[in-house]
Design an enzyme around this catalytic site. Structure first.
Site, PDB file in Angstrom:
ATOM      1  CG  ASN A 188      18.754 -12.922 -18.426  1.00  0.00           C
ATOM      2  OD1 ASN A 188      19.719 -13.405 -17.830  1.00  0.00           O
ATOM      3  ND2 ASN A 188      18.282 -13.461 -19.534  1.00  0.00           N
TER       4      ASN A 188
ATOM      5  CG  PHE B 286      27.773  -9.361 -15.313  1.00  0.00           C
ATOM      6  CD1 PHE B 286      28.218 -10.667 -15.414  1.00  0.00           C
ATOM      7  CD2 PHE B 286      26.861  -8.895 -16.241  1.00  0.00           C
ATOM      8  CE1 PHE B 286      27.755 -11.495 -16.419  1.00  0.00           C
ATOM      9  CE2 PHE B 286      26.392  -9.707 -17.250  1.00  0.00           C
ATOM     10  CZ  PHE B 286      26.837 -11.008 -17.334  1.00  0.00           C
TER      11      PHE B 286
ATOM     12  CB  CYS C 195      19.291 -13.690 -23.190  1.00  0.00           C
ATOM     13  SG  CYS C 195      19.192 -15.393 -23.774  1.00  0.00           S
TER      14      CYS C 195
HETATM   15  P1  NAD Z   1      17.410 -20.657 -30.875  1.00  0.00           P
HETATM   16  O1  NAD Z   1      16.713 -19.716 -31.763  1.00  0.00           O
HETATM   17  O2  NAD Z   1      18.902 -20.794 -30.948  1.00  0.00           O
HETATM   18  O3  NAD Z   1      16.807 -22.121 -31.067  1.00  0.00           O
HETATM   19  C1  NAD Z   1      15.451 -22.419 -31.169  1.00  0.00           C
HETATM   20  C2  NAD Z   1      15.289 -23.693 -31.983  1.00  0.00           C
HETATM   21  O4  NAD Z   1      13.902 -24.060 -31.979  1.00  0.00           O
HETATM   22  C3  NAD Z   1      15.694 -23.556 -33.446  1.00  0.00           C
HETATM   23  O5  NAD Z   1      16.581 -24.597 -33.817  1.00  0.00           O
HETATM   24  C4  NAD Z   1      14.363 -23.670 -34.217  1.00  0.00           C
HETATM   25  O6  NAD Z   1      14.498 -24.270 -35.499  1.00  0.00           O
HETATM   26  C5  NAD Z   1      13.576 -24.565 -33.269  1.00  0.00           C
HETATM   27  N1  NAD Z   1      12.125 -24.512 -33.462  1.00  0.00           N
HETATM   28  C6  NAD Z   1      11.337 -23.441 -33.738  1.00  0.00           C
HETATM   29  N2  NAD Z   1      10.049 -23.840 -33.807  1.00  0.00           N
HETATM   30  C7  NAD Z   1      10.023 -25.168 -33.588  1.00  0.00           C
HETATM   31  C8  NAD Z   1       9.000 -26.146 -33.532  1.00  0.00           C
HETATM   32  N3  NAD Z   1       7.734 -25.825 -33.728  1.00  0.00           N
HETATM   33  N4  NAD Z   1       9.351 -27.428 -33.299  1.00  0.00           N
HETATM   34  C9  NAD Z   1      10.646 -27.779 -33.101  1.00  0.00           C
HETATM   35  N5  NAD Z   1      11.656 -26.903 -33.126  1.00  0.00           N
HETATM   36  C10 NAD Z   1      11.356 -25.609 -33.369  1.00  0.00           C
HETATM   37  O7  NAD Z   1      16.977 -20.265 -29.389  1.00  0.00           O
HETATM   38  P2  NAD Z   1      17.843 -20.399 -28.053  1.00  0.00           P
HETATM   39  O8  NAD Z   1      18.889 -19.343 -28.019  1.00  0.00           O
HETATM   40  O9  NAD Z   1      18.216 -21.816 -27.854  1.00  0.00           O
HETATM   41  O10 NAD Z   1      16.747 -19.968 -26.982  1.00  0.00           O
HETATM   42  C11 NAD Z   1      15.628 -20.781 -26.660  1.00  0.00           C
HETATM   43  C12 NAD Z   1      14.967 -20.217 -25.421  1.00  0.00           C
HETATM   44  O11 NAD Z   1      15.874 -20.274 -24.316  1.00  0.00           O
HETATM   45  C13 NAD Z   1      14.552 -18.748 -25.521  1.00  0.00           C
HETATM   46  O12 NAD Z   1      13.392 -18.548 -24.773  1.00  0.00           O
HETATM   47  C14 NAD Z   1      15.707 -18.018 -24.861  1.00  0.00           C
HETATM   48  O13 NAD Z   1      15.315 -16.768 -24.350  1.00  0.00           O
HETATM   49  C15 NAD Z   1      16.081 -18.980 -23.765  1.00  0.00           C
HETATM   50  N6  NAD Z   1      17.467 -18.888 -23.314  1.00  0.00           N
HETATM   51  C16 NAD Z   1      18.476 -18.691 -24.200  1.00  0.00           C
HETATM   52  C17 NAD Z   1      19.797 -18.640 -23.741  1.00  0.00           C
HETATM   53  C18 NAD Z   1      20.926 -18.387 -24.704  1.00  0.00           C
HETATM   54  O14 NAD Z   1      22.026 -18.070 -24.230  1.00  0.00           O
HETATM   55  N7  NAD Z   1      20.736 -18.528 -26.002  1.00  0.00           N
HETATM   56  C19 NAD Z   1      20.081 -18.816 -22.387  1.00  0.00           C
HETATM   57  C20 NAD Z   1      19.031 -19.051 -21.514  1.00  0.00           C
HETATM   58  C21 NAD Z   1      17.728 -19.093 -21.980  1.00  0.00           C
END
Ligand code: NAD
Length: 433
Positions: free
Chosen positions: A209, A250, A261
């Site tokens: 990233n 990119f 991210c």
């Molecule tokens: P998000 O905020 O969309 O989703 C997180 C989910 O976790 C939410 O639905 C929330 O309600 C739930 N949650 C929070 N606490 C909880 C708990 N105690 N028990 C159960 N559920 C719980 O996040 P995201 O975008 O899916 O990202 C998640 C991770 O993946 C992050 O570390 C992010 O950096 C990484 N990531 C994201 C992407 C992307 O494009 N969004 C890509 C690669 C990696």
């Protein structure tokens, strides 16, 4: 295989749904009861192309279920994915509280061997912390695997189903074999499952990233310089992109990167360096340049209106941080809007998917239009912040009739400079004169 996914955001829901698609039985756990209720009723809570079809098919087949009960989730899956938020903490580091709180509960609740797979983006050493946290209470065997996710919002399903590579950080043969078995259906075309140690896997995600954020930022600086010397960044982009060492992707300049991210991951890697007395100077510059790039259109707009935007009606097309998503986290559009509001302008915005999210954030500070053309009706200027494909070939004649004056500020270089000038627009973009 029996899989549990904890956290059903952009990563967790796509992971759960795609794993169900290859025949696994998946239980998704989320703390957000309203979200779980909607998913139980067959509603996809986020916008992500193709997700709805797979979601519906796998729910119907009984392979994909949703619950708020961690007990139910942990009872079900042998492989337990953590797809939890790792937001930016006050000091720029990644906040690991979501991960470690759940790890603590896992330690207390598991009654049989589990593979805990971290899919969230986390700093080097987090696997160790998760292991220690679970081990404090666990009475049964378990392994912790680092399996960072590389999907792109807007292409998340495609990326998950056909990944260019899968990274598995594991020091357990048993866990590694299970992970291979789980992921083999996704790499039948020969893309690699790369096995490494947990720390290297964790860093691979941040390095990827940070590199991509740097590549975008480099091009943004070249674009800014193009404007000063009268070069055309599109030509430079094509010129350098044909060198296979550089590559074509990119390299598109614009009003900066955003999203959930790149901004937080660059900051977190920078902070991790600091914690080891290492100064990531490149990342420091990337953050600085990107921040100023987000509002780089504002001086151009002000200049066009003689330095005063008070009561100017400005239309904004595109609010999401990129096309094909409703995600507005760190979206450059929000910075543009904030700056324009500070200058006294009135904003009417249109976005195909992201308006409800922006309305929740900004309330009635700006107006929202039902269509792209309604947004520009009687506006003094149009600003494009996200390159949704519906903006690519608009009816320019109609646009000129609706706008008070043909002023178009394009933060994503959507149009060909020469073609648009022929239509009679006063056109300003990034790195092209
Ligand atoms: P998000 O905020 O969309 O989703 C997180 C989910 O976790 C939410 O639905 C929330 O309600 C739930 N949650 C929070 N606490 C909880 C708990 N105690 N028990 C159960 N559920 C719980 O996040 P995201 O975008 O899916 O990202 C998640 C991770 O993946 C992050 O570390 C992010 O950096 C990484 N990531 C994201 C992407 C992307 O494009 N969004 C890509 C690669 C990696």
């Amino acid at each position: 295989m029996k899989i549990t996914v904890i956290g059903t955001g952009y990563v967790g829901l796509v992971t759960g749904t795609c794993l169900a698609e290859t025949g696994n039985e998946v239980v998704c756990v989320d703390i957000d009861a309203e979200k779980v209720r909607r998913m139980q009723n067959g509603e996809v809570p986020i916008y992500e192309p193709q997700l709805d079809i797979l979601f519906e098919r796998n729910i119907k087949a009984g392979r994909l279920i949703f619950t708020t009960s961690l007990d139910e989730g942990l009872h079900h899956g042998e492989i337990v994915f953590l797809a939890l938020p790792t937001p930016e903490d006050e000091d720029g580091s990644a906040d690991l509280s979501y991960i470690l709180d759940v790890a603590d509960k896992i330690g207390q609740k598991i009654q049989s061997y589990k593979i805990i797979v971290d899919k969230s983006t986390v700093p080097v050493g987090t696997s160790e912390k998760v292991k220690e946290t679970i081990a404090r209470h666990a009475k049964v065997d378990f392994d912790v695997v680092s399996n960072p996710e590389f999907l792109r919002e807007g292409f998340a399903v495609e990326d998950f189903l056909k990944p260019e590579r899968i990274i598995v950080g594991s020091s357990s043969e048993r866990a590694t074999e299970k992970m291979r078995k789980l992921y083999n259906p996704f790499v039948r075309s020969g893309n690699p499952i790369i096995i490494m140690d947990e720390k290297s896997a964790e860093l691979t995600k941040y390095a990827a990233n940070a590199f991509l954020a740097t590549k975008i930022t480099f091009m943004n600086e070249i674009a800014n310089y193009c404007e000063l010397v009268g070069a055309d960044v599109d030509k430079v982009r094509i010129g350098i992109g044909s060198d296979s060492r550089i590559g074509k992707r990119f390299l598109f300049p614009g009003i900066g990167y955003g999203g959930s991210c790149f901004p937080k991951d660059v900051k977190a890697l920078h902070k991790s360096g600091k914690d080891k007395n290492y100064d990531f100077q490149i990342l420091e510059s990337v953050m600085k340049v990107n921040q100023s790039q987000k509002t780089s259109l504002i001086p151009k707009i002000k200049n066009y209106f003689g330095g005063n935007l008070k009561d100017k009606k400005i239309a904004v097309w595109g609010l999401a941080f990129k096309p094909e998503t409703d995600d507005i986290r760190e979206a450059p559009a929000l910075e543009v809007i904030k700056s324009l509001l500070d200058e006294g302008a009135q904003i009417t915005a249109y976005d195909p998917e992201a308006m409800p999210n922006v309305e929740r954030k900004l309330g009635n500070q700006i107006a929202f239009a039902a269509s792209m053309y309604e947004a520009i009706t009687d506006a003094d200027a149009l600003v494009i912040c996200t390159e949704w494909s519906i903006f690519r070939t608009p009816d320019f004649v109609k646009m000129k009739q609706l706008l008070k004056q043909p002023a178009l500020f394009d933060g994503r270089n959507v149009y060909d400079v020469n073609e648009i000038k022929e239509t009679g627009f006063d056109y300003f973009s990034v790195g092209r004169i």
